[in-house]
Design a protein around this motif. Structure first.
Motif, PDB file in Angstrom:
ATOM      1  N   SER A   1       0.820  -1.212   0.000  1.00  0.00           N
ATOM      2  CA  SER A   1       0.000   0.000   0.000  1.00  0.00           C
ATOM      3  C   SER A   1       0.855   1.265   0.000  1.00  0.00           C
ATOM      4  O   SER A   1       0.375   2.336  -0.368  1.00  0.00           O
ATOM      5  CB  SER A   1      -0.951   0.006   1.196  1.00  0.00           C
ATOM      6  OG  SER A   1      -0.250   0.246   2.400  1.00  0.00           O
TER       7      SER A   1
ATOM      8  N   PRO B   1       3.307   3.475  -4.707  1.00  0.00           N
ATOM      9  CA  PRO B   1       2.291   4.128  -5.539  1.00  0.00           C
ATOM     10  C   PRO B   1       1.982   3.308  -6.789  1.00  0.00           C
ATOM     11  O   PRO B   1       2.854   2.625  -7.328  1.00  0.00           O
ATOM     12  CB  PRO B   1       2.921   5.463  -5.906  1.00  0.00           C
ATOM     13  CG  PRO B   1       4.381   5.271  -5.724  1.00  0.00           C
ATOM     14  CD  PRO B   1       4.551   4.200  -4.677  1.00  0.00           C
ATOM     15  N   ASP B   2       0.733   3.360  -7.205  1.00  0.00           N
ATOM     16  CA  ASP B   2       0.332   2.677  -8.436  1.00  0.00           C
ATOM     17  C   ASP B   2       0.923   3.421  -9.628  1.00  0.00           C
ATOM     18  O   ASP B   2       0.867   4.648  -9.702  1.00  0.00           O
ATOM     19  CB  ASP B   2      -1.200   2.637  -8.564  1.00  0.00           C
ATOM     20  CG  ASP B   2      -1.828   1.721  -7.541  1.00  0.00           C
ATOM     21  OD1 ASP B   2      -1.148   0.785  -7.085  1.00  0.00           O
ATOM     22  OD2 ASP B   2      -3.017   1.947  -7.209  1.00  0.00           O
TER      23      ASP B   2
END
Length: 65
Positions: free
Chosen positions: A58, A61-62
């Motif tokens: 989590s 970062p995407d």
């Protein structure tokens, strides 16, 4: 959760994971280790590892490709 809260939670989980590792090692070195206790501790350790991995993911970062 904020990044700081996640990092604090990760630190606590890692500490508990290390403590469980030491406890498992100590218990397994007994002449008659409690197999049920060992199994429960190992299962808890795996759950901690999974939660640690989820929280670490989590924080990454995407990336949109």
């Amino acid at each position: 959760m904020s990044v700081e809260e996640i990092e604090q939670r990760l630190e606590l989980l890692r500490l508990e994971h290390r403590d469980l590792d030491c406890a498992i090692t100590a218990l397994s070195q007994l002449s008659q280790p409690d197999q049920l206790q060992l199994a429960r501790m190992k299962k808890r350790k795996l759950r901690l590892r999974d939660e640690i991995q989820m929280l670490e993911n989590s924080l990454i970062p995407d990336i949109i490709a």
